[in-house]
Every structure is written in structure tokens, then in C-alpha cells.
Scaffold this active site. Structure first.
Site, PDB file in Angstrom:
ATOM      1  N   ASP A  33      49.071  18.959  15.755  1.00 37.86           N
ATOM      2  CA  ASP A  33      50.071  18.694  17.047  1.00 37.86           C
ATOM      3  C   ASP A  33      51.399  18.111  16.556  1.00 37.86           C
ATOM      4  O   ASP A  33      52.407  18.541  17.156  1.00 37.86           O
ATOM      5  CB  ASP A  33      49.528  18.032  18.005  1.00 37.86           C
ATOM      6  CG  ASP A  33      48.293  18.785  18.548  1.00 37.86           C
ATOM      7  OD1 ASP A  33      48.177  19.821  18.412  1.00 37.86           O
ATOM      8  OD2 ASP A  33      47.702  18.257  19.592  1.00 37.86           O
ATOM      9  N   ASP A  37      55.113  19.434  17.225  1.00 37.86           N
ATOM     10  CA  ASP A  37      56.033  18.553  17.978  1.00 37.86           C
ATOM     11  C   ASP A  37      57.281  18.227  16.977  1.00 37.86           C
ATOM     12  O   ASP A  37      58.449  18.219  17.516  1.00 37.86           O
ATOM     13  CB  ASP A  37      55.552  17.043  18.264  1.00 37.86           C
ATOM     14  CG  ASP A  37      54.486  17.225  19.358  1.00 37.86           C
ATOM     15  OD1 ASP A  37      54.368  18.175  19.626  1.00 37.86           O
ATOM     16  OD2 ASP A  37      53.598  16.299  19.441  1.00 37.86           O
ATOM     17  N   SER A  82      43.707  46.057  45.571  1.00 35.15           N
ATOM     18  CA  SER A  82      42.598  45.174  45.170  1.00 35.15           C
ATOM     19  C   SER A  82      41.294  46.156  44.998  1.00 35.15           C
ATOM     20  O   SER A  82      41.528  47.052  44.951  1.00 35.15           O
ATOM     21  CB  SER A  82      42.239  44.005  46.096  1.00 35.15           C
ATOM     22  OG  SER A  82      42.220  44.635  47.300  1.00 35.15           O
ATOM     23  N   LEU A  83      40.341  45.544  44.659  1.00 33.45           N
ATOM     24  CA  LEU A  83      39.064  46.357  44.163  1.00 33.45           C
ATOM     25  C   LEU A  83      37.916  46.382  45.383  1.00 33.45           C
ATOM     26  O   LEU A  83      37.981  45.305  46.104  1.00 33.45           O
ATOM     27  CB  LEU A  83      38.369  45.861  43.090  1.00 33.45           C
ATOM     28  CG  LEU A  83      39.363  45.711  41.595  1.00 33.45           C
ATOM     29  CD1 LEU A  83      38.917  45.154  40.798  1.00 33.45           C
ATOM     30  CD2 LEU A  83      39.846  47.375  41.190  1.00 33.45           C
ATOM     31  N   LYS A 113      35.872  39.532  35.371  1.00 31.09           N
ATOM     32  CA  LYS A 113      36.589  39.390  36.679  1.00 31.09           C
ATOM     33  C   LYS A 113      36.909  37.884  36.660  1.00 31.09           C
ATOM     34  O   LYS A 113      36.059  37.126  36.788  1.00 31.09           O
ATOM     35  CB  LYS A 113      35.702  39.837  37.897  1.00 31.09           C
ATOM     36  CG  LYS A 113      36.612  39.858  38.906  1.00 31.09           C
ATOM     37  CD  LYS A 113      35.952  40.577  40.268  1.00 31.09           C
ATOM     38  CE  LYS A 113      37.091  40.681  41.217  1.00 31.09           C
ATOM     39  NZ  LYS A 113      37.305  39.277  41.690  1.00 31.09           N
ATOM     40  N   ARG A 134      50.970  38.267  44.023  1.00 33.46           N
ATOM     41  CA  ARG A 134      50.480  39.440  44.611  1.00 33.46           C
ATOM     42  C   ARG A 134      51.181  39.531  46.058  1.00 33.46           C
ATOM     43  O   ARG A 134      51.489  40.544  46.671  1.00 33.46           O
ATOM     44  CB  ARG A 134      49.027  39.501  44.786  1.00 33.46           C
ATOM     45  CG  ARG A 134      48.470  40.736  45.511  1.00 33.46           C
ATOM     46  CD  ARG A 134      47.072  41.031  45.146  1.00 33.46           C
ATOM     47  NE  ARG A 134      46.581  42.375  45.831  1.00 33.46           N
ATOM     48  CZ  ARG A 134      46.253  42.468  46.916  1.00 33.46           C
ATOM     49  NH1 ARG A 134      46.438  41.185  47.878  1.00 33.46           N
ATOM     50  NH2 ARG A 134      46.067  43.456  47.399  1.00 33.46           N
ATOM     51  N   GLU A 169      45.608  37.751  35.408  1.00 32.91           N
ATOM     52  CA  GLU A 169      45.329  36.686  35.989  1.00 32.91           C
ATOM     53  C   GLU A 169      45.724  35.412  35.532  1.00 32.91           C
ATOM     54  O   GLU A 169      45.370  35.073  34.245  1.00 32.91           O
ATOM     55  CB  GLU A 169      43.670  36.823  36.114  1.00 32.91           C
ATOM     56  CG  GLU A 169      43.002  36.327  37.172  1.00 32.91           C
ATOM     57  CD  GLU A 169      42.953  37.051  38.550  1.00 32.91           C
ATOM     58  OE1 GLU A 169      43.610  38.036  38.759  1.00 32.91           O
ATOM     59  OE2 GLU A 169      42.440  36.579  39.632  1.00 32.91           O
ATOM     60  N   LYS A 285      36.224  49.799  34.973  1.00 34.55           N
ATOM     61  CA  LYS A 285      37.412  50.839  34.951  1.00 34.55           C
ATOM     62  C   LYS A 285      37.090  51.916  34.172  1.00 34.55           C
ATOM     63  O   LYS A 285      36.530  51.964  33.299  1.00 34.55           O
ATOM     64  CB  LYS A 285      38.547  50.140  34.472  1.00 34.55           C
ATOM     65  CG  LYS A 285      38.799  48.737  35.302  1.00 34.55           C
ATOM     66  CD  LYS A 285      40.200  48.179  34.601  1.00 34.55           C
ATOM     67  CE  LYS A 285      40.301  46.984  35.372  1.00 34.55           C
ATOM     68  NZ  LYS A 285      41.505  45.922  34.791  1.00 34.55           N
ATOM     69  N   LYS A 309      30.076  41.974  41.532  1.00 31.35           N
ATOM     70  CA  LYS A 309      30.070  40.755  41.910  1.00 31.35           C
ATOM     71  C   LYS A 309      28.823  40.030  41.647  1.00 31.35           C
ATOM     72  O   LYS A 309      27.755  40.509  41.978  1.00 31.35           O
ATOM     73  CB  LYS A 309      30.553  40.163  43.380  1.00 31.35           C
ATOM     74  CG  LYS A 309      31.871  40.457  43.845  1.00 31.35           C
ATOM     75  CD  LYS A 309      32.862  39.481  43.126  1.00 31.35           C
ATOM     76  CE  LYS A 309      33.959  39.431  43.989  1.00 31.35           C
ATOM     77  NZ  LYS A 309      34.088  39.002  45.363  1.00 31.35           N
ATOM     78  N   CYS A 406      32.045  -6.083  42.797  1.00 33.46           N
ATOM     79  CA  CYS A 406      32.574  -7.617  42.587  1.00 33.46           C
ATOM     80  C   CYS A 406      32.670  -8.344  44.067  1.00 33.46           C
ATOM     81  O   CYS A 406      33.181  -9.373  44.097  1.00 33.46           O
ATOM     82  CB  CYS A 406      34.033  -7.664  41.757  1.00 33.46           C
ATOM     83  SG  CYS A 406      35.338  -7.065  42.758  1.00 33.46           S
TER      84      CYS A 406
HETATM   85  S1  IVH Z   1      41.849  45.228  38.382  1.00 33.33           S
HETATM   86  C1  IVH Z   1      44.186  48.137  40.383  1.00 33.33           C
HETATM   87  N1  IVH Z   1      40.797  43.525  36.396  1.00 33.33           N
HETATM   88  O1  IVH Z   1      40.137  40.596  40.945  1.00 33.33           O
HETATM   89  C2  IVH Z   1      43.803  47.008  39.607  1.00 33.33           C
HETATM   90  N2  IVH Z   1      41.442  42.692  38.534  1.00 33.33           N
HETATM   91  O2  IVH Z   1      40.240  42.468  43.996  1.00 33.33           O
HETATM   92  C3  IVH Z   1      43.292  45.990  40.280  1.00 33.33           C
HETATM   93  N3  IVH Z   1      40.981  40.520  38.585  1.00 33.33           N
HETATM   94  O3  IVH Z   1      43.334  41.151  42.843  1.00 33.33           O
HETATM   95  C4  IVH Z   1      42.844  44.980  39.490  1.00 33.33           C
HETATM   96  N4  IVH Z   1      40.183  40.006  36.788  1.00 33.33           N
HETATM   97  O4  IVH Z   1      43.055  39.298  40.858  1.00 33.33           O
HETATM   98  C5  IVH Z   1      41.292  43.793  37.600  1.00 33.33           C
HETATM   99  N5  IVH Z   1      39.804  42.360  34.597  1.00 33.33           N
HETATM  100  C6  IVH Z   1      40.340  42.331  36.072  1.00 33.33           C
HETATM  101  C7  IVH Z   1      40.478  41.086  36.790  1.00 33.33           C
HETATM  102  C8  IVH Z   1      40.953  41.519  38.064  1.00 33.33           C
HETATM  103  C9  IVH Z   1      40.140  39.559  37.891  1.00 33.33           C
HETATM  104  C10 IVH Z   1      41.166  39.912  40.183  1.00 33.33           C
HETATM  105  C11 IVH Z   1      42.711  40.503  40.586  1.00 33.33           C
HETATM  106  C12 IVH Z   1      42.426  41.350  41.549  1.00 33.33           C
HETATM  107  C13 IVH Z   1      40.716  40.963  42.366  1.00 33.33           C
HETATM  108  C14 IVH Z   1      40.135  42.308  42.694  1.00 33.33           C
END
Ligand code: IVH
Length: 669
Positions: A33, A37, A82-83, A113, A134, A169, A285, A309, A406
Site C-alpha cells: 500500500d 501511495d 430484467s429476468l 446472480k 437502471r 452489478e 443464459k 433463485k 458504569c
Molecule cells: S442478466 C437481459 N446477469 O439481476 C439481461 N443479471 O432481474 C438481464 N443480476 O436487473 C440481466 N447478476 O441487476 C444478469 N450475472 C447476471 C446478474 C444479473 C445480477 C441482476 C441484474 C438484473 C437482475 C435480474
């Protein structure tokens, strides 16, 4: 021969970027460090000597001085989707079937995630341009100033891609989450519920200094747009971002079929507690971008990806007792003692409840059946009680009137959720009181740091703050690593500190909310310590800079007999208890409010602030109708525009210097 500054600056930037990458992205520092610095200090020095060479992507430019008034908005290039969620392997199987209806073969890339905040970062010609949240998916907030402070996010990419837009993220590591919440508990503030809220709270607030003070990091997982770059799969996107120096999470797996996805999800469900950041599931994905095109998307989410999840880790148990602890800063916090349960990999037998408001809000009683989890995957916490399971024998707890360590009065400072022990010498907080007392902004006793204080207290040489003024050289020499020379030096530093002005002594007493700046203002109005015993809150609030909170804590500090005793003993030990009046008569800039913006050439901001304050003026961080002057340096920020808009008197550096000089002369007469 001297190296020319341009090449040295460029060299330093290159080396510093590489070390930032090693440290913040790879977690593999190559230098200490101190060495890092030193490089930064050299770059800073060169840049202040040659300010015209400063570029926005220099590693020195992560934190600007400006506090924003509000966030501007940024339109996203494409809607940020979102997913959909999957809560079981059966849900995943269904997702897989839907995919296989439209494509023959499905190769998946399975990622973690990350539980954080989604951000988009845009680079132009390889240089950080801006960053947005977002928002509603179409329009986000421009959080560039905050995102720039995150060291894992490069301000310059490895190559000058004409335009690159990436999504990722921003997250707060578990340990940092625990640290910030501990700090919040000690400050009497409400704690963050989880690292995601903590990350969001740190990004969506207007002062970049605050973001910079919190250790945030990021992982990128999507290339939204890359001009002139052809990418055909998720794997290629991740590789490309990685090559550009962006942080990409290494924990992902290419899965030839859905069975491989299950196996990886299972593996991570067990491993997740060992990760330094929180994940709330996995993202599955389709790897091929061409195949994604076949599947398309709905208005909200793509059909080619799904979030698996993890089931929440929560357990039922019973509250055996609620005990009260006094923290190192005097905060009195309740802790629930639980019947031990196995939770997220460890046995949990206590849960901090942070403050008594939470106990009341969640209605937690001794004997209750409760639901527990780990906030941020590490801090055991009670989610709720089950009133329907009560027998009637449960017992409510109230905040104590007296400190359990105390027996002094317990106070609840205005605006805080914490109850505190008011006694500066309370054994639970004595070490902290001393560390603060001796610190640079307070009595500034060189050589009296935490290690020395630890020993002084542990050996019983110091039981009350004033005891440091009766330490002998022999006593000091008995401490570890303290020779005759350093003992003599420390003793001299202790003696020297007796001469410190009243404002420093007031700061050193650790009165809630009374920082060095306010202490200076206060001591200008009441320049002798004896006056403080008789001050009322109403009187104190006559001073424009003193609000209800400070007034209350000053009065309650001096109301505690144990504190008065310490003050008297400090006086008896020969400490200076007055503030020398620098000026006679009313201060010429009293009541005048200044705002500084931009870089001043002949002085630092803190020097300018000192000059203004010495003449009774005050410096605030944002421009409002009440601002009297805005001092404008080189490259002013949005405060300048606001000042023009509101018609506030602008001073350039020369005019400012002239104004100060004129008032100083006025004063000398
Ligand atoms: S893909 C179209 N990959 O989870 C692509 N999302 O609703 C959509 N997130 O809003 C996102 N890790 O904030 C993706 N490896 C990851 C992720 C991720 C976290 C969050 C992201 C998104 C929410 C899914």
C-alpha cells in the site's frame, strides 16, 4: 537530467492503473500500500504542478470535490430488461423446454446472480464517459460521479474502442456491509437491511465522497453495444470485457445442457456462503447470441435467460434472553440470545438487534418464537416474531435508564436511534474516548495511538481520561516497545497538549455531533470552559451554526457529574481552558456564507476555508438563495451554473483574495 513531466505522468498513470487492476479486480496486489501511495503522491504532485496536463481518466480524478444538487437523467440505448425467476429445478426444466421448442440445441452459460445494483457504464474511445442506474428500464439516473470512485471500474479501457456500453452489478462485499452497519450502529443511525440496499444507498446519494468512503466493487455481465466489435456469444462478451480490463466474475460455467446447469446451481448453493459477496441465485443464459435472436423477448424480460433463485435461508428459533451491551463508543444496544440453530453454514446463538426502536417495531420479546436469517449472508438477524405462538409468559424489554457498565445516565441524542452512555470515562468506552481525545483533530498527542492506549488501559495505568496527565516516564517505559527516548518524547507531547486551545479540548471531549469546525465556532462565542456549565440549549441555538442536536448534546455532556469531574481534573492538571480571541470586536464576515467551486491556484480549499472561518464566515457545500458569495476557481462545477442562475455574487480568485485582505486589515485596526 530531468524526465519530461508529460512522459513521467503518462508512465505513472499506466503503472497505477495496472496496480489498481491487480488490487481491486484480481485481488492480487503486486506492491505494498505504501508503495502504491507513493506513486499516487508523485502523480498528484506532478499534476498540481502542471494542472493543464490533468485528464479526466487520470487515476487522481476518481473523486471530484463537488456535491451534486440532483442527478440528471440518461436515456438507455435499449430498454434494460430484467429476468423471469425460477424457484426450483422443475421451473428450470420448464424454461429449458420452452427454449428447446425454438432452438435445436441449447448451450447455457450459467453465472452468479450478484445481489447488488444494476448499472450501465459507457466508454468513448476507451475513456469512461458516464454511468447510469437502471431506473425504469428506459431512463436512468446519471450516477457517473459516484461510479467513478469505484476502483474496480476502470476510467480507461485497455484499447480505444470507439464506443462501449456495458451492464453490470455494483455490489458491496459482505465484510464492508458488516463494517458500515457497525459504524452506523455506533453513530446511532439506522442500519442497512442488506448489501443490496447498502450498495444502492451508496450510489443513489449526491455526495461522491460518501461513495468513495465505502468499499464498493462491480462485476460486468453484458455488452449492450460495442462499436466495431463482433461478438457472437455470452462467452465472447465476458472474454472481451475481461480483456478490456473490466471486472468480470470468474465463477461462471459453460453448460452443454440443463443437467449441467442443475449441477452447477447445486454446487454454488453450497459454496455461496464462502464467497466474499452475496448472491441470491444463478443466472442461466443461452450462450449463442444468434440463438437468442430466435427466442426474442417480452416487454420485460428475455426468453433466453432465467434467474434461478436460491430458497431463502431462514430458521425458526426462540429468544432465550435479551441482553444489553455497551459498545466501544458508548452505544447501548440490545442483543437477543437465541436457542442455537444451524443457519447458512454456522450455528447461530445471538442476534444483534442494533437499537431499541427495532425491538419495539418488530415487537420482539423474551420467550418469543422468531424467524432468523443472516443479513448480507453474515449478520444474524431476527426477521420477525410470531405473536400467535405466545403463551403469555413473554417479557418485553425497555431501554435501560442507567448504563449497565458504569451506572451513569443513559441519553438518547436527538435525531439518533441509539441510546448512549453519557460518561466519557465509562469503562466500556474508555479506550475509544482516549483514542479520540489524543487524535490529530483533537488534542493531537503524537505517539499516543491505539496500541499505546490499549496497554495503558489494560494495565490499569489510565482509568479516567485525565489520568494521562499524571503518567510518569517510568510507567511509560514499562510499555511494550517503549524505550527511554520514546517515553520522554511521548511525555513531552502529553505536556505540550496542555496548551491546546479550548476548541481542541472541546472536540477532544467527544461530545456528540460536535466536530472540530463547530467547536471552533463555539469557542469563539464562549471562550472560557467555565461558561459551558451554565449554558442552555436556547442560548446555544442563538449561534447560527449551532442546531438543536449540537445544543442538546453540549448541555447533556456538561450535565453529567462524571464528565464535570473530568473537566475539573483536566483544569487542575494545568490544561488551557480558554480560546484566545484572535480578533477584537464583531467578526467582519459573521453570518456570511461562502461556497467554493473549482480549483484555486494559490491555495487549497481547506486554506480558503480557514481564511473565511477565521473572519467569522462559513463555508457550505451547496449553493442556495442564502449563499452570499461563490468563489470560482479553474474548471468550476455545477455550483457555478446554479450561482449564476440565482444571481449570487461571484468572486474569482483575485477578488476573493482582495476581499479577505480588506477584511483582515479592517480587523487589524
Ligand atoms: S442478466 C437481459 N446477469 O439481476 C439481461 N443479471 O432481474 C438481464 N443480476 O436487473 C440481466 N447478476 O441487476 C444478469 N450475472 C447476471 C446478474 C444479473 C445480477 C441482476 C441484474 C438484473 C437482475 C435480474
Amino acid at each position: 537530467m530531468l524526465t519530461d513531466p508529460i512522459s513521467r505522468i503518462e508512465e505513472l498513470r499506466r503503472v497505477i492503473r495496472q496496480h489498481e487492476y491487480q488490487y481491486y479486480v484480481l485481488d492480487n496486489p503486486l506492491i505494498s500500500d505504501a508503495e502504491f501511495d507513493a506513486l499516487m503522491a508523485e502523480l498528484n504532485a506532478l499534476e498540481s504542478q502542471y494542472p493543464h496536463l490533468i485528464t479526466p481518466d487520470s487515476p487522481t480524478q476518481r473523486v471530484g470535490g463537488e456535491v451534486l444538487d440532483k442527478f440528471n437523467t440518461i436515456n438507455h440505448r435499449y430498454p434494460l430488461l430484467s429476468l423471469d425467476n425460477a424457484f426450483s429445478f422443475a421451473d428450470l426444466a420448464q424454461f429449458n423446454q420452452r427454449v428447446l421448442r425454438l432452438v435445436n440445441q441449447a448451450e447455457y452459460l450459467t453465472e452468479l446472480k450478484i445481489d447488488g445494483v444494476s448499472v450501465v457504464v459507457v466508454y468513448e474511445n476507451g475513456v469512461f464517459l458516464h454511468a447510469a442506474t437502471r431506473g425504469d428500464g428506459l431512463v436512468g439516473e446519471d450516477v457517473s460521479a459516484n461510479i467513478r470512485t469505484i476502483k474496480a471500474i476502470p476510467l480507461r479501457l485497455k484499447s480505444a474502442v470507439p464506443r462501449l456500453e456495458v451492464r453490470g452489478e455494483v455490489y458491496m462485499p459482505k465484510r464492508e456491509f458488516a463494517r458500515i452497519n457497525q459504524e452506523k450502529e455506533e453513530k446511532g443511525e439506522r442500519v442497512f437491511a442488506n448489501p443490496r440496499n447498502a450498495a444502492a444507498g451508496s450510489i443513489r446519494q449526491l455526495n461522491p465522497q460518501v461513495t468513495a468512503s465505502r468499499f464498493l466493487s462491480a462485476f460486468f455481465y453484458d455488452v449492450i453495444y460495442a462499436e466495431g466489435v463482433a461478438l457472437t456469444s455470452q462467452q465472447e462478451m465476458l472474454d472481451f470485457m475481461h480483456e478490456q480490463g473490466l471486472p468480470v466474475n470468474p465463477e461462471y460455467r459453460l453448460c452443454p445442457d440443463i443437467q449441467a446447469v442443475y449441477a452447477y446451481c447445486q454446487e454454488l448453493a453450497e459454496k455461496r456462503h464462502d464467497l466474499p459477496y452475496e448472491i441470491d441465485g444463478m443466472v442461466v443464459k443461452l450462450n449463442s447470441l444468434a440463438a437468442r435472436g430466435e427466442l426474442g423477448q417480452t416487454a420485460k424480460s428475455p426468453r433466453w435467460a432465467v434467474a434461478y433463485k436460491f430458497p431463502p435461508e431462514e430458521k425458526e428459533t426462540r429468544v432465550v434472553d435479551i441482553v444489553v451491551n455497551v459498545g466501544r463508543t458508548g452505544v447501548i444496544a440490545p442483543t437477543a440470545i437465541l436457542e442455537p440453530v444451524l443457519l447458512a453454514g454456522t450455528t447461530v446463538s445471538r442476534a444483534s438487534m442494533h437499537n431499541f426502536d427495532l425491538v419495539e417495531e418488530k415487537d420482539i420479546r423474551i420467550g418469543d418464537t422468531v424467524l432468523v436469517h443472516k443479513a448480507g449472508d453474515i449478520i444474524p438477524e431476527i426477521i420477525r416474531s410470531f405473536p400467535e405462538k405466545r403463551s403469555g409468559a413473554e417479557v418485553k424489554v425497555k431501554p435501560p435508564d442507567k448504563c449497565p457498565a458504569c451506572d451513569s445516565q443513559v441519553v438518547r441524542p436527538a435525531g439518533e436511534v441509539a441510546y448512549r452512555c453519557a460518561n466519557i470515562n465509562c469503562p466500556a468506552r474508555l479506550k475509544e474516548s482516549l483514542i479520540f481525545f489524543a487524535s490529530r483533530d483533537a488534542m493531537d498527542i503524537e505517539g499516543m495511538g491505539p496500541a499505546v492506549i490499549e496497554q495503558l488501559v489494560e494495565r490499569g495505568l489510565v482509568r479516567r481520561v485525565e489520568d494521562i496527565y499524571s503518567l510518569s516516564k517510568e510507567q511509560l517505559m514499562g510499555l511494550e516497545r517503549m524505550g527511554s527516548k520514546s517515553a520522554a518524547k511521548l511525555l513531552q507531547a502529553i505536556n505540550e497538549s496542555k496548551k491546546q486551545p479550548l476548541s481542541r479540548l472541546l472536540t477532544a471531549l467527544g461530545i456528540r455531533h460536535l466536530g472540530p469546525k463547530t467547536a471552533r465556532i463555539l469557542s469563539r462565542h464562549y471562550s472560557s470552559l467555565d461558561q459551558y456549565y451554565h449554558l442552555s440549549e436556547a442560548e446555544l441555538q442563538q449561534i447560527p451554526e449551532i442546531g438543536a442536536k449540537i445544543a442538546e448534546s453540549v448541555v447533556s455532556f456538561f450535565a453529567e457529574p462524571r464528565n464535570r469531574e473530568t473537566v475539573e481534573k483536566l483544569k487542575a492538571a494545568g490544561l488551557n481552558t480558554v480560546e484566545e480571541k484572535q480578533f477584537q470586536g464583531p467578526l467582519p464576515l459573521l453570518g456570511k456564507s461562502f461556497v467554493l467551486t473549482g480549483l484555486l491556484a494559490t491555495m487549497t480549499r481547506s486554506q480558503a476555508t480557514q481564511l473565511i472561518e477565521a473572519l467569522g464566515g462559513r463555508v457550505s457545500s451547496s449553493v442556495s438563495k442564502k449563499t452570499d458569495y461563490v468563489v470560482v476557481g479553474e474548471d468550476p462545477g455545477s455550483k457555478y451554473d446554479k450561482a449564476v442562475q440565482l444571481g449570487i455574487t461571484l468572486l474569482n480568485e483575485n477578488e476573493f483574495a482582495a476581499l479577505i485582505e480588506e477584511h483582515q486589515q479592517l480587523f487589524a485596526k
